[in-house]
Design an enzyme around this catalytic site. Structure first.
Site, PDB file in Angstrom:
ATOM      1  CB  VAL A 265      44.144  30.225  41.627  1.00  0.00           C
ATOM      2  CG1 VAL A 265      44.068  31.576  40.962  1.00  0.00           C
ATOM      3  CG2 VAL A 265      45.410  29.493  41.232  1.00  0.00           C
ATOM      4  CB  SER A 266      41.381  27.190  45.571  1.00  0.00           C
ATOM      5  OG  SER A 266      40.187  27.628  44.959  1.00  0.00           O
ATOM      6  CB  THR A 267      39.894  24.977  41.402  1.00  0.00           C
ATOM      7  OG1 THR A 267      39.087  26.098  41.036  1.00  0.00           O
ATOM      8  CG2 THR A 267      39.504  24.497  42.787  1.00  0.00           C
TER       9      THR A 267
ATOM     10  CD  GLN B  44      39.383  29.899  42.695  1.00  0.00           C
ATOM     11  OE1 GLN B  44      40.595  29.786  42.861  1.00  0.00           O
ATOM     12  NE2 GLN B  44      38.549  30.231  43.657  1.00  0.00           N
TER      13      GLN B  44
END
Length: 228
Positions: free
Chosen positions: A9-11, A14
């Site tokens: 996951v990037s943030t 999400q």
């Protein structure tokens, strides 16, 4: 078959949209059962972008692949692995050399077959095209707004937001300073010299601070090269 799962996951946002690390891991475990695979580990990349392969978890995954310690890699969704066609091709070639199969749960893809590899490449190419098309439309829209005198991003020095809150207009005070800067520059003054002159004449930046070399450079950025 020895299998490794990979989640990313990037943030934090999400995690609220159904692609949290736990949700991805659960899908991977279920798929491993379906394929009767031995799920050795699930590698996690938290807060990492898919714009490149330079991620701690990805580095670990590739090390296992190169060492021949894994036969299958399972991901919950293709964009958890990468968003780049180039990087995808790099990964597929690397996996193929080591006889590693890539399985994506969401897209029901399995690179163990030629058909699976073809579909995977097509889907990624289309996805990248969509992102690039959106970027082009966004740039065109911003360009149109600029041509109409509307604000786009930060307001350039020498201008200010008009009373309608949409358009920009010339700021007389900043225009006077801008003219002074350009005149000094045309006379051969250095950036440091221009800043000193402005301060001597009691001019201040938009933030109300004294002028510095960097402040002048930002304003003259389109024409400044390396002169100081």
């Amino acid at each position: 078959m020895k299998t490794i799962g990979y989640v990313r996951v990037s943030t934090d946002k999400q995690a609220d949209r159904g692609v949290s690390l736990d949700a991805q891991a659960e899908k991977i475990r279920a798929m491993a059962v379906v394929h009767s695979s031995e799920l050795v580990d699930i590698i996690v990349d938290g807060g990492e972008s898919a714009k490149s392969l330079n991620r701690p978890g990805m580095a670990r995954l590739l090390a296992l692949v190169d060492a021949g310690e894994v036969q299958v890699v399972i991901i919950a969704k293709l964009d958890r692995l990468t968003r780049s066609v180039k990087d995808l091709c790099t990964l597929l070639e690397r996996f193929a050399k080591r006889g590693v199969t890539l399985i994506s749960v969401a897209e029901s893809l399995d690179t163990g077959s030629a058909a699976g590899r073809l579909v995977l490449n097509i889907m990624t190419a289309v996805s990248q095209w969509e992102r690039e098309a959106i970027g082009e439309r966004t740039r065109d829209a911003m360009s149109h707004k600029r041509s109409q005198g509307q604000r786009v991003g930060n307001i350039a020095y020498g201008c200010r937001l008009a009373v309608d809150g949409v358009h920009v207009e010339a700021d007389p005070a900043e225009q006077a300073v801008l003219s002074e800067i350009r005149q000094l520059r045309s006379q051969g003054a250095t950036l440091r010299g221009i800043a000193a002159t402005l301060n001597h004449r009691a001019y201040r930046t938009r933030r109300g601070t004294t002028w510095r070399l960097e402040s002048v450079a930002r304003i003259l950025k389109p024409v400044v090269r390396t002169a100081r």
